[in-house]
Design an enzyme around this catalytic site. Structure first.
Site, PDB file in Angstrom:
ATOM      1  N   ASN A  19      42.959  52.240  49.212  1.00  0.00           N
ATOM      2  CA  ASN A  19      43.771  51.377  48.338  1.00  0.00           C
ATOM      3  C   ASN A  19      44.003  52.047  46.994  1.00  0.00           C
ATOM      4  OD1 ASN A  19      40.977  50.823  48.039  1.00  0.00           O
ATOM      5  ND2 ASN A  19      41.371  48.845  47.091  1.00  0.00           N
ATOM      6  N   GLU A  51      45.303  50.996  43.371  1.00  0.00           N
ATOM      7  CA  GLU A  51      45.657  49.854  42.523  1.00  0.00           C
ATOM      8  C   GLU A  51      46.477  50.276  41.311  1.00  0.00           C
ATOM      9  OE1 GLU A  51      42.007  47.677  41.845  1.00  0.00           O
ATOM     10  OE2 GLU A  51      41.990  46.984  43.932  1.00  0.00           O
ATOM     11  N   CYS A  71      47.614  48.659  49.628  1.00  0.00           N
ATOM     12  CA  CYS A  71      46.393  48.598  50.447  1.00  0.00           C
ATOM     13  C   CYS A  71      46.159  49.926  51.172  1.00  0.00           C
ATOM     14  CB  CYS A  71      46.522  47.515  51.509  1.00  0.00           C
ATOM     15  SG  CYS A  71      46.584  45.847  50.870  1.00  0.00           S
ATOM     16  N   GLU A  73      45.486  50.390  54.333  1.00  0.00           N
ATOM     17  CA  GLU A  73      46.116  50.476  55.659  1.00  0.00           C
ATOM     18  C   GLU A  73      47.550  50.968  55.566  1.00  0.00           C
ATOM     19  OE1 GLU A  73      44.399  48.016  54.323  1.00  0.00           O
ATOM     20  OE2 GLU A  73      43.404  46.775  55.826  1.00  0.00           O
ATOM     21  N   CYS A 102      45.582  42.791  55.432  1.00  0.00           N
ATOM     22  CA  CYS A 102      46.289  41.614  54.895  1.00  0.00           C
ATOM     23  C   CYS A 102      47.591  41.403  55.670  1.00  0.00           C
ATOM     24  CB  CYS A 102      46.569  41.810  53.404  1.00  0.00           C
ATOM     25  SG  CYS A 102      47.923  42.948  53.063  1.00  0.00           S
ATOM     26  N   CYS A 149      50.167  44.214  55.414  1.00  0.00           N
ATOM     27  CA  CYS A 149      49.792  45.397  56.207  1.00  0.00           C
ATOM     28  C   CYS A 149      50.013  45.133  57.693  1.00  0.00           C
ATOM     29  CB  CYS A 149      48.334  45.771  55.958  1.00  0.00           C
ATOM     30  SG  CYS A 149      48.094  46.534  54.343  1.00  0.00           S
TER      31      CYS A 149
HETATM   32  N1  THU Z   1      42.880  45.714  50.223  1.00  0.00           N
HETATM   33  C1  THU Z   1      43.091  46.703  51.123  1.00  0.00           C
HETATM   34  O1  THU Z   1      43.295  47.871  50.768  1.00  0.00           O
HETATM   35  N2  THU Z   1      43.075  46.370  52.430  1.00  0.00           N
HETATM   36  C2  THU Z   1      42.741  45.145  52.912  1.00  0.00           C
HETATM   37  O2  THU Z   1      42.650  44.982  54.125  1.00  0.00           O
HETATM   38  C3  THU Z   1      42.508  44.040  51.998  1.00  0.00           C
HETATM   39  C4  THU Z   1      42.670  44.333  50.558  1.00  0.00           C
HETATM   40  C5  THU Z   1      42.821  46.096  48.805  1.00  0.00           C
HETATM   41  C6  THU Z   1      43.943  45.601  47.940  1.00  0.00           C
HETATM   42  C7  THU Z   1      43.286  45.587  46.585  1.00  0.00           C
HETATM   43  O3  THU Z   1      43.337  46.902  46.037  1.00  0.00           O
HETATM   44  C8  THU Z   1      41.838  45.258  46.878  1.00  0.00           C
HETATM   45  O4  THU Z   1      41.641  45.567  48.241  1.00  0.00           O
HETATM   46  C9  THU Z   1      41.451  43.813  46.617  1.00  0.00           C
HETATM   47  O5  THU Z   1      42.317  42.945  47.254  1.00  0.00           O
END
Ligand code: THU
Length: 162
Positions: free
Chosen positions: A62, A64, A73, A75, A112, A115
């Site tokens: 991920n 941010e 994310c 994925e 999510c 994704c």
């Molecule tokens: N996130 C992911 O990378 N994948 C997931 O399956 C769920 C959430 C990340 C997004 C954000 O950077 C952090 O996790 C918190 O939501």
């Protein structure tokens, strides 16, 4: 009025040893990928690894952003990179791992909705399925395809296409 139902199937494992070598390798790559996460806002470090039909493994984490919606994310980072570098090679499997407070989370985290929708497109585009492996330190979940998590995904058929 008719009641209609849908159901999902997934498999639960208590230990890595119950999975095959390739699945274990993919999980390890997802664990490694979590180390490259940029997650200063959530402190939730997610690693993903996708396996292509030719055996290539692509990792993602991920990423941010201070403007929160601009992040991505793990994925989709992995899947979009895979589909852009290998547009003709289907993704056949995905592993996801998350780390929080220095430890891999006990309960697996699912991709999510955004994704799942992106991964569904990847399946449809290549007319294949993506096996999903969600790793938690106390339990592992596995499903045969994206539809198990997203039974009502939007596809080109809904646009009136084929
Ligand atoms: N996130 C992911 O990378 N994948 C997931 O399956 C769920 C959430 C990340 C997004 C954000 O950077 C952090 O996790 C918190 O939501």
């Amino acid at each position: 009025m008719k009641k209609k139902e849908t159901h999902s199937t997934f498999y639960e494992y208590a230990s890595l040893k119950e999975l095959g070598d390739k699945q274990q390798e993919l999980i390890q790559k997802a664990i490694d990928a979590a180390s490259s996460a940029y997650a200063p806002y959530s402190q939730f470090y997610v690693g993903a690894a996708v396996m292509l039909e030719n055996g290539t493994i692509i990792q993602g984490s991920n990423q941010e952003n201070s403007a929160f919606p601009s992040g991505l994310c793990a994925e989709r980072t992995a899947a979009f990179y895979a589909n852009s570098q290998y547009p003709d090679t289907p993704i056949v499997a995905l592993a996801v791992v998350a780390r929080k407070d220095g430890k891999i989370v006990e309960k697996p985290v699912p991709p999510c909705g955004s994704c799942l929708q992106a991964l569904l497109e990847s399946e449809k585009r290549h007319q294949t399925t993506i096996e999903v492996i969600l790793y938690g330190s106390s339990v592992i979940h596995r499903a045969a395809n994206i539809e198990q998590f997203l039974p009502f995904g939007f596809t080109s058929l809904d646009l009136g296409g084929s």
